[in-house]
Design a protein around this motif. Sequence first.
Motif, PDB file in Angstrom:
ATOM      1  N   UNK A 145       0.894  -1.339  -0.020  1.00  0.00           N
ATOM      2  CA  UNK A 145       0.019   0.107   0.031  1.00  0.00           C
ATOM      3  C   UNK A 145       0.893   1.132   0.019  1.00  0.00           C
ATOM      4  N   UNK A 146       0.638   1.978  -0.978  1.00  0.00           N
ATOM      5  CA  UNK A 146       1.464   3.320  -1.006  1.00  0.00           C
ATOM      6  C   UNK A 146       0.738   4.585  -1.474  1.00  0.00           C
ATOM      7  N   UNK A 147       1.302   5.526  -1.033  1.00  0.00           N
ATOM      8  CA  UNK A 147       0.698   6.844  -1.486  1.00  0.00           C
ATOM      9  C   UNK A 147       2.187   7.872  -2.088  1.00  0.00           C
ATOM     10  N   UNK A 148       1.952   7.954  -3.344  1.00  0.00           N
ATOM     11  CA  UNK A 148       3.229   8.489  -3.933  1.00  0.00           C
ATOM     12  C   UNK A 148       3.033  10.026  -4.349  1.00  0.00           C
ATOM     13  N   UNK A 149       4.172  10.561  -4.373  1.00  0.00           N
ATOM     14  CA  UNK A 149       4.352  11.916  -4.514  1.00  0.00           C
ATOM     15  C   UNK A 149       3.701  12.660  -5.682  1.00  0.00           C
ATOM     16  N   UNK A 150       3.380  14.189  -5.656  1.00  0.00           N
ATOM     17  CA  UNK A 150       2.897  14.758  -6.799  1.00  0.00           C
ATOM     18  C   UNK A 150       4.315  15.022  -7.727  1.00  0.00           C
ATOM     19  N   UNK A 151       5.214  15.057  -7.537  1.00  0.00           N
ATOM     20  CA  UNK A 151       6.484  15.537  -8.381  1.00  0.00           C
ATOM     21  C   UNK A 151       7.018  14.423  -8.991  1.00  0.00           C
ATOM     22  N   UNK A 152       7.278  14.483 -10.686  1.00  0.00           N
ATOM     23  CA  UNK A 152       7.436  13.272 -11.414  1.00  0.00           C
ATOM     24  C   UNK A 152       8.780  12.694 -10.866  1.00  0.00           C
ATOM     25  N   UNK A 153       9.890  13.569 -10.534  1.00  0.00           N
ATOM     26  CA  UNK A 153      11.075  13.198 -10.088  1.00  0.00           C
ATOM     27  C   UNK A 153      11.255  11.987  -8.839  1.00  0.00           C
ATOM     28  N   UNK A 154      10.391  12.644  -7.838  1.00  0.00           N
ATOM     29  CA  UNK A 154       9.921  11.839  -6.642  1.00  0.00           C
ATOM     30  C   UNK A 154       9.528  10.502  -6.918  1.00  0.00           C
ATOM     31  N   UNK A 155       8.188  10.820  -7.582  1.00  0.00           N
ATOM     32  CA  UNK A 155       7.624   9.428  -7.985  1.00  0.00           C
ATOM     33  C   UNK A 155       8.474   8.363  -8.795  1.00  0.00           C
ATOM     34  N   UNK A 156       9.287   8.880  -9.399  1.00  0.00           N
ATOM     35  CA  UNK A 156      10.234   8.011 -10.440  1.00  0.00           C
ATOM     36  C   UNK A 156      11.123   7.048  -9.510  1.00  0.00           C
ATOM     37  N   UNK A 157      11.725   7.951  -8.354  1.00  0.00           N
ATOM     38  CA  UNK A 157      12.613   7.234  -7.444  1.00  0.00           C
ATOM     39  C   UNK A 157      11.626   6.305  -6.512  1.00  0.00           C
ATOM     40  N   UNK A 158      10.615   6.684  -6.195  1.00  0.00           N
ATOM     41  CA  UNK A 158       9.681   6.028  -5.332  1.00  0.00           C
ATOM     42  C   UNK A 158       9.119   4.796  -5.962  1.00  0.00           C
ATOM     43  N   UNK A 159       8.829   4.769  -7.266  1.00  0.00           N
ATOM     44  CA  UNK A 159       8.473   3.407  -8.072  1.00  0.00           C
ATOM     45  C   UNK A 159       9.594   2.600  -8.387  1.00  0.00           C
ATOM     46  N   UNK A 160      11.045   3.097  -8.512  1.00  0.00           N
ATOM     47  CA  UNK A 160      11.865   2.389  -8.734  1.00  0.00           C
ATOM     48  C   UNK A 160      12.089   1.660  -7.269  1.00  0.00           C
ATOM     49  N   UNK A 161      12.116   2.381  -6.280  1.00  0.00           N
ATOM     50  CA  UNK A 161      12.097   1.573  -4.924  1.00  0.00           C
ATOM     51  C   UNK A 161      11.258   0.452  -4.616  1.00  0.00           C
ATOM     52  N   UNK A 162      10.133   0.795  -5.040  1.00  0.00           N
ATOM     53  CA  UNK A 162       8.903  -0.282  -4.681  1.00  0.00           C
ATOM     54  C   UNK A 162       9.132  -1.477  -5.817  1.00  0.00           C
ATOM     55  N   UNK A 163       9.530  -1.183  -7.065  1.00  0.00           N
ATOM     56  CA  UNK A 163       9.773  -2.355  -7.922  1.00  0.00           C
ATOM     57  C   UNK A 163      11.006  -3.394  -7.465  1.00  0.00           C
ATOM     58  N   UNK A 164      12.031  -2.701  -6.589  1.00  0.00           N
ATOM     59  CA  UNK A 164      13.176  -3.442  -6.057  1.00  0.00           C
ATOM     60  C   UNK A 164      12.460  -4.217  -4.849  1.00  0.00           C
ATOM     61  N   UNK A 165      11.560  -3.546  -4.100  1.00  0.00           N
ATOM     62  CA  UNK A 165      10.883  -4.570  -2.995  1.00  0.00           C
ATOM     63  C   UNK A 165      10.214  -5.699  -3.679  1.00  0.00           C
ATOM     64  N   UNK A 166       9.433  -5.398  -4.875  1.00  0.00           N
ATOM     65  CA  UNK A 166       8.489  -6.506  -5.077  1.00  0.00           C
ATOM     66  C   UNK A 166       9.027  -7.394  -6.504  1.00  0.00           C
ATOM     67  N   UNK A 167      10.320  -7.188  -6.899  1.00  0.00           N
ATOM     68  CA  UNK A 167      10.817  -7.792  -7.874  1.00  0.00           C
ATOM     69  C   UNK A 167      10.934  -9.538  -7.777  1.00  0.00           C
ATOM     70  N   UNK A 168      11.094  -9.956  -6.626  1.00  0.00           N
ATOM     71  CA  UNK A 168      11.302 -11.347  -6.260  1.00  0.00           C
ATOM     72  C   UNK A 168      10.047 -11.779  -5.778  1.00  0.00           C
ATOM     73  N   UNK A 169       8.925 -11.149  -5.961  1.00  0.00           N
ATOM     74  CA  UNK A 169       7.627 -11.707  -5.291  1.00  0.00           C
ATOM     75  C   UNK A 169       6.520 -11.872  -6.520  1.00  0.00           C
TER      76      UNK A 169
END
Length: 254
Positions: A145-169
């Motif tokens: 469950x996540x709530x992402x930022x309004x800014x594109x740059x921050x969202x990009x970093x957040x989505x990359x972080x979440x992708x790394x968390x979920x890559x092995x699931x």
Amino acid sequence: MNAPTRTLRLLTANIQAGSSTRRYSDYVTRSWSHALPAGSKRSSLDAIAKLASGRDIVGLQEADPGSLRSGFTNQTHYLAERAGFNYWSHQPNRRMGGVASSANGLLSRLEPVEVQDHALPGRIGGRGVLLARFGDDREGLTVAVAHLSLGVGSRMAQLDFIADLLTDHPNAVLMGDFNCKAERPEMQVLYRKTRLQPPGCLVPTFPSWRPDRAIDHILVSSSLQQRSVEAVPAAFSDHLAVAMSIDVPANALR
């Protein structure tokens, strides 16, 4: 022979801490409701509890964890009790001087084997992802469950972080307020690094009184079969909630 599955009913909702926003002018004229406990927040929460009661797993965004504006009520706990969920967890992530706080929340009828709390990167702190695992091994269901930022740059970093968390699931669900459409360029990292799929049906959720932007999503892995999806009112929040039913391999919940 097809492997046995179990149908789960999911919901994600930005509940705006129980505040009421029914038109753009309310952001100014009702701004006091984001700092003070007055208003119809309790009745809004009761309406959200009724909506959540028909689900198996619910993700919440902007749930107040117990500050002045909520009358020091932990809204995730309140909803869990009112809607009859045995398991709940919350992740406070934004505090505004004790007057107002915000959290991600999770309500579940299934007992998670683990719940993780991760801060998300971004230019301005205060965003997070709450991750719960069901099942005892790598094949178990993982719900984030996540709530992402309004800014594109921050969202990009957040989505990359979440992708790394979920890559092995392999059996994963990511739900929440993404503050962007599912086809945006920054979303592609999820589809590249994980088995999460773009939504098959775009459901506008914002603003709730005249929805024309699909920015709240439930994304599921290719191994999970989506059965239905719809947008439904979350009391008087400025976002509509997203409800979805999915079929999950039965062995992912053992």
